[in-house]
Scaffold this active site. Sequence first.
Site, mmCIF file in Angstrom:
data_model
loop_
_atom_site.group_PDB
_atom_site.id
_atom_site.type_symbol
_atom_site.label_atom_id
_atom_site.label_comp_id
_atom_site.label_asym_id
_atom_site.label_seq_id
_atom_site.Cartn_x
_atom_site.Cartn_y
_atom_site.Cartn_z
ATOM 1 N N ASP A 91 1.040 -0.993 0.305
ATOM 2 C CA ASP A 91 -0.010 -0.071 -0.345
ATOM 3 C C ASP A 91 0.828 1.045 0.116
ATOM 4 O O ASP A 91 2.491 1.196 0.047
ATOM 5 C CB ASP A 91 -1.098 -0.142 1.819
ATOM 6 C CG ASP A 91 -2.257 -0.640 1.146
ATOM 7 O OD1 ASP A 91 -2.109 -1.923 0.132
ATOM 8 O OD2 ASP A 91 -3.145 -0.927 1.615
ATOM 9 N N ASP A 92 0.321 2.298 -0.490
ATOM 10 C CA ASP A 92 0.801 3.703 0.204
ATOM 11 C C ASP A 92 1.740 3.812 -1.493
ATOM 12 O O ASP A 92 2.072 5.398 -1.307
ATOM 13 C CB ASP A 92 1.208 3.692 1.321
ATOM 14 C CG ASP A 92 0.674 4.055 2.430
ATOM 15 O OD1 ASP A 92 -1.138 3.381 1.579
ATOM 16 O OD2 ASP A 92 0.548 4.169 3.501
ATOM 17 N N HIS A 142 -6.141 2.480 -3.584
ATOM 18 C CA HIS A 142 -6.001 3.343 -2.831
ATOM 19 C C HIS A 142 -6.660 4.996 -2.735
ATOM 20 O O HIS A 142 -6.384 5.544 -1.290
ATOM 21 C CB HIS A 142 -4.667 2.541 -2.148
ATOM 22 C CG HIS A 142 -4.840 2.986 -0.455
ATOM 23 N ND1 HIS A 142 -5.853 1.846 0.034
ATOM 24 C CD2 HIS A 142 -3.252 3.389 -0.175
ATOM 25 C CE1 HIS A 142 -4.403 2.221 1.357
ATOM 26 N NE2 HIS A 142 -4.090 2.581 1.489
ATOM 27 N N HIS A 146 -5.863 9.237 0.388
ATOM 28 C CA HIS A 146 -5.346 8.748 1.526
ATOM 29 C C HIS A 146 -6.045 9.340 3.138
ATOM 30 O O HIS A 146 -5.343 9.322 4.191
ATOM 31 C CB HIS A 146 -3.509 8.861 2.249
ATOM 32 C CG HIS A 146 -4.267 7.074 2.210
ATOM 33 N ND1 HIS A 146 -3.697 7.551 4.513
ATOM 34 C CD2 HIS A 146 -3.684 6.509 2.215
ATOM 35 C CE1 HIS A 146 -3.362 6.119 4.176
ATOM 36 N NE2 HIS A 146 -3.032 5.126 3.113
ATOM 37 N N HIS A 236 4.167 -1.930 2.772
ATOM 38 C CA HIS A 236 3.530 -0.787 2.352
ATOM 39 C C HIS A 236 5.106 -0.664 1.670
ATOM 40 O O HIS A 236 5.864 -0.580 2.261
ATOM 41 C CB HIS A 236 3.766 0.230 3.694
ATOM 42 C CG HIS A 236 2.443 0.062 4.337
ATOM 43 N ND1 HIS A 236 2.073 -1.009 5.158
ATOM 44 C CD2 HIS A 236 1.384 1.012 4.219
ATOM 45 C CE1 HIS A 236 1.298 -0.641 6.050
ATOM 46 N NE2 HIS A 236 0.400 0.163 4.657
HETATM 47 ZN ZN ZN Z 1 -2.856 2.954 2.955
#
Ligand code: ZN
Length: 298
Positions: A91-92, A142, A146, A236
């Site tokens: 993620d991210d 995603h 955020h 991540h």
């Molecule tokens: Zn995230």
Amino acid sequence: MSSNNKQFKLVLVLSGILVLLGTITLSTPALWNRTSLHKSDPRHFVAPKQTHTPALTQIPITTSRSLHAPVLGYPLFNGNTHLPEIALTFDDGPNPYYSPQILAILQHYGVKATFFDVGYLVADYPNTVRQEYNQGNIVGNHSWSHPEMTLLSAQAILSQLTSTTRAIQAVIGVRPTFFRPPYGALNSIVLAQAKYLGYTTVMWDGSAEDWIVPGVSVIANRILSYAHNGAILLLHDGGGNRAQTVAALPIIITTLKNRGFKFVTIQQLVDDLVAPSSQSANSNAQDSTTVSPVAATV
Ligand code: ZN
């Protein structure tokens, strides 16, 4: 007439109560806490200064092969628990420094994974996203900036999702079909909006909590302890210093390969949920996900 009015008001009140119950049900920690959500600490992600989304009409959303994929109406916590396969998710990102390092490791070990990318970063680092896709990984949504989606209006949720859809499609030419909510923050409205846009919402059932930067061995051991048939594991590749995640990844991959696990994308994990050759496996996999409260309210 007056009786009709009373009945109408009663229906309105009952509808309101049902809507409230639905929201409360989905927000109740007890129902969601089977995963180690990192919702409690948002520090793992640095939001952009500008959180505006681009005009939704800038890039047309075109039909692609992925549009024909089935959309699950419930959040996916894991895959088929009768198959020795694991989905690594990152993620991210995209992150111009750490994502290529993770991609190189995945490539080296012949592993496919799933990247849940943040829309404004997709726009900033398109080459990294292209590399993710070209190596056979799945690129998921995603959100654009955020946020905690459960705090947004329905329109703002749509905007977050749609802007990111367009950004990803503009880069890889394919419309993403998997969505992971930031911080794991999910309610019936977010889930419904995602489904409306053709997204299956993907959670996880094991998190490295690498955003805390706890050390390489802690990250590796945590992930290894969560490994099981059909596991969706969260790491991540962006949102901070991910050097420890990069260092832990070869340990995670080699150990799990030695244990007999195969690494698959979320797409493969979903395809294998409904594999016709595993009738009993499918029903068991369904049982093992937290689907009932969600399926009943969406
Ligand atoms: Zn995230």
